[in-house]
Design an enzyme around this catalytic site. Structure first.
Site, PDB file in Angstrom:
ATOM      1  N   HIS A 200     -50.486 100.523  11.768  1.00  0.00           N
ATOM      2  CA  HIS A 200     -49.818 102.036  12.123  1.00  0.00           C
ATOM      3  C   HIS A 200     -51.222 102.905  12.105  1.00  0.00           C
ATOM      4  O   HIS A 200     -51.494 103.661  13.221  1.00  0.00           O
ATOM      5  CB  HIS A 200     -48.862 102.535  11.222  1.00  0.00           C
ATOM      6  CG  HIS A 200     -48.422 103.865  11.709  1.00  0.00           C
ATOM      7  ND1 HIS A 200     -49.221 104.911  11.479  1.00  0.00           N
ATOM      8  CD2 HIS A 200     -47.368 104.146  12.524  1.00  0.00           C
ATOM      9  CE1 HIS A 200     -48.448 106.076  11.696  1.00  0.00           C
ATOM     10  NE2 HIS A 200     -47.401 105.421  12.577  1.00  0.00           N
ATOM     11  N   ARG A 203     -53.914 105.420   7.430  1.00  0.00           N
ATOM     12  CA  ARG A 203     -52.871 106.214   6.584  1.00  0.00           C
ATOM     13  C   ARG A 203     -51.854 105.305   5.951  1.00  0.00           C
ATOM     14  O   ARG A 203     -51.417 105.547   4.736  1.00  0.00           O
ATOM     15  CB  ARG A 203     -52.281 107.590   7.165  1.00  0.00           C
ATOM     16  CG  ARG A 203     -51.528 108.514   6.376  1.00  0.00           C
ATOM     17  CD  ARG A 203     -50.003 108.350   6.242  1.00  0.00           C
ATOM     18  NE  ARG A 203     -49.503 108.560   7.449  1.00  0.00           N
ATOM     19  CZ  ARG A 203     -48.335 107.843   7.759  1.00  0.00           C
ATOM     20  NH1 ARG A 203     -47.799 107.222   6.761  1.00  0.00           N
ATOM     21  NH2 ARG A 203     -47.840 108.135   8.805  1.00  0.00           N
ATOM     22  N   HIS A 278     -55.693 107.507  20.225  1.00  0.00           N
ATOM     23  CA  HIS A 278     -56.109 108.885  20.051  1.00  0.00           C
ATOM     24  C   HIS A 278     -57.670 109.109  19.871  1.00  0.00           C
ATOM     25  O   HIS A 278     -58.385 109.522  20.901  1.00  0.00           O
ATOM     26  CB  HIS A 278     -55.325 109.362  18.912  1.00  0.00           C
ATOM     27  CG  HIS A 278     -53.897 109.588  19.262  1.00  0.00           C
ATOM     28  ND1 HIS A 278     -53.209 110.035  20.075  1.00  0.00           N
ATOM     29  CD2 HIS A 278     -52.807 108.954  18.246  1.00  0.00           C
ATOM     30  CE1 HIS A 278     -52.107 109.864  19.965  1.00  0.00           C
ATOM     31  NE2 HIS A 278     -51.721 109.023  19.118  1.00  0.00           N
ATOM     32  N   ASP A 327     -47.509 107.797  24.908  1.00  0.00           N
ATOM     33  CA  ASP A 327     -47.071 107.964  23.696  1.00  0.00           C
ATOM     34  C   ASP A 327     -46.036 108.600  23.267  1.00  0.00           C
ATOM     35  O   ASP A 327     -44.878 108.250  23.107  1.00  0.00           O
ATOM     36  CB  ASP A 327     -48.475 108.738  22.892  1.00  0.00           C
ATOM     37  CG  ASP A 327     -48.466 109.086  21.364  1.00  0.00           C
ATOM     38  OD1 ASP A 327     -47.575 108.138  20.732  1.00  0.00           O
ATOM     39  OD2 ASP A 327     -49.090 109.829  20.853  1.00  0.00           O
TER      40      ASP A 327
HETATM   41 ZN   LIG Z   1     -48.527 106.771  18.894  1.00  0.00          ZN
END
Ligand SMILES: [Zn+2]
Length: 452
Positions: A200, A203, A278, A327
């Site tokens: 993921h 974080r 990103h 996204d």
């Molecule tokens: Zn995403």
């Protein structure tokens, strides 16, 4: 039986070419050459290779209509997303994903990378089949008629310092890298599907687990075997959200003493099969670390969520391979994503012409398919997967352009797509999806059901 199309203009590796015959045989191109229509099926407009949507969370489509009022940030948007995540079950997930994927196909998407973390029942209880939610996505893609790379996502923590997941996040977690790997290895993708691995973010996955995953993805079976054997192959894709928010960078620096990109590099998680998503808030050193990795930019989401503008030109110059993703599904339009890469660069650099049309097209096509484990897609050439996307040029927006590709990239919209062929199958004809008869209604029904 071979089928031949005749394209008024086709975007070949050598450039835009008028009057091209493309013969499709058994899901591949068997001939591509200039020539007359002569009984072939006529494609008016510009025919492109299949578009690749490198980063998708299909269920976020249900948020699109509910997030444009009031003030906020990425974090307030995430609260809404968590509420939505808490409401889905395998049946509603299937309906929503099928409709969302059908919207993608109408937009010319032939491969989607579905970054899937909504694994378990509310509270974290396992479904009888622990892959029921992932299975729903594979089924949805089959029914919507596009290839899918199911990027099954490891999610273990709520903060960079490793606090356990809480509330809606309990659905996302398998508890340990081993439990995740065991579950994912049981997934059996069909003929137009692959399973890849995703992390993921730094974080949500603590550093020791990142190291374990680095080991796992380096010693699995080869890419060819992956089709049968699952995600942990040496050529199999690994995707990870990277530095979307400054807060993630600050926390990572405070706890690990390195940036998120630095931490991924330390854990052996950057390289040719990795795609970071990103890459918005990067240091100069981070940009260098991404040489040879894929970077999936999601400009319409990044603008929608007020994330910021990533260093796209610097990344490309450093040798990162750029691709594109929808996204959060703020819009589903790869032409809009492609031109946003150039136009956002103009805003941040105060210079024009930062990317040429060929670079933007590669990001929307071959680079995206490669990032998803389909390196034989995204090009109109003999031997490649037979994907075609035909875009109208007779619109008011496209009038007056000399070059068809520039017209599509700078004035085209998803709704201009008229024909889509995926692996040799005609999936959109005259702007109509061939297996989901009313995509707008399918979306409305699926979204209404989720919120009612
Ligand atoms: Zn995403």
């Amino acid at each position: 039986v071979p089928v031949t199309y005749w394209a008024e203009y086709a975007c070949l590796p050598s450039g835009v070419t008028p009057s091209v015959r493309l013969t499709l045989d058994n899901g591949r191109f068997s001939a591509v050459a200039a020539g007359p229509p002569d009984g072939a099926t006529v494609l008016r407009g510009l025919t492109l290779p299949g578009l690749a949507n490198g980063h998708s969370h299909a269920f976020h489509r249900a948020l699109r209509g509910r997030t444009q009022a009031g003030r906020g940030s990425f974090w307030t948007w995430r609260d809404g997303m968590y509420t939505l995540a808490g409401r889905l079950d395998p049946a509603s997930y299937l309906n929503l994903a099928r409709a969302t994927f059908a919207e993608m196909v109408l937009a010319g998407v032939t491969s989607v990378g579905e970054f899937h973390y909504l694994h378990h029942a509310p509270g974290g209880a396992r479904y009888p089949d622990p892959n029921e939610m992932g299975g729903a996505l594979l089924t949805a893609a089959t029914q919507a008629g596009l290839r899918i790379t199911l990027l099954d996502t490891l999610y273990l923590a709520s903060t960079v310092d490793g606090a356990p997941p809480a509330g809606p996040q309990l659905r996302f977690s398998d508890g340990s890298p081993e439990a995740w790997a065991t579950r994912v290895s049981a997934l059996r993708p069909g003929p137009h599907a692959l399973v890849g691995a995703a992390i993921h973010s730094v974080r949500a996955v603590p550093a020791p687990a990142l190291r374990e995953v680095g080991e796992l993805v380096r010693r699995g079976p080869s890419y060819a075997e992956n089709v049968q054997k699952g995600p942990f192959g040496s050529g199999s894709p690994v995707h990870v959200h990277l530095s979307e928010q400054r807060g993630e960078n600050d926390a990572c620096l405070a706890i690990h003493g390195v940036t998120p990109a630095g931490l991924l590099a330390e854990c052996g998680l950057l390289g040719p099969t990795t795609t970071v998503v990103h890459a918005t808030h990067l240091s100069e050193g981070d940009v260098g670390l991404l040489q040879g990795s894929g970077v999936c930019l999601c400009p319409t989401t990044e603008r929608d969520l007020a994330d910021g503008i990533g260093p796209a030109r610097a990344l490309a110059d450093a040798g990162a391979r750029l691709c594109l993703g929808s996204d959060s599904q703020a819009v589903i339009d790869l032409f809009e994503e492609a031109r946003a890469v150039e136009l956002d660069e103009r805003l941040s650099s105060e210079q024009r012409g930062r990317f040429d049309a060929g670079e933007l097209l590669r990001a929307a096509t071959s680079a995206g398919h490669t990032a998803l484990g389909w390196p034989d897609a995204g090009v109109l050439a003999v031997g490649a997967r037979a994907d075609l996307v035909t875009v109208r040029l007779d619109t008011v927006r496209a009038a007056g352009y000399d070059d068809p590709l520039t017209a599509v990239l700078f004035a085209g919209v998803a709704g201009d797509v008229t024909e889509v062929v995926v692996d040799g199958r005609l999936t959109v004809h005259e702007g109509q999806h061939q297996t989901v008869p009313d995509v707008a209604r399918a979306l409305r029904d699926a979204i209404t059901a989720v919120w009612s």
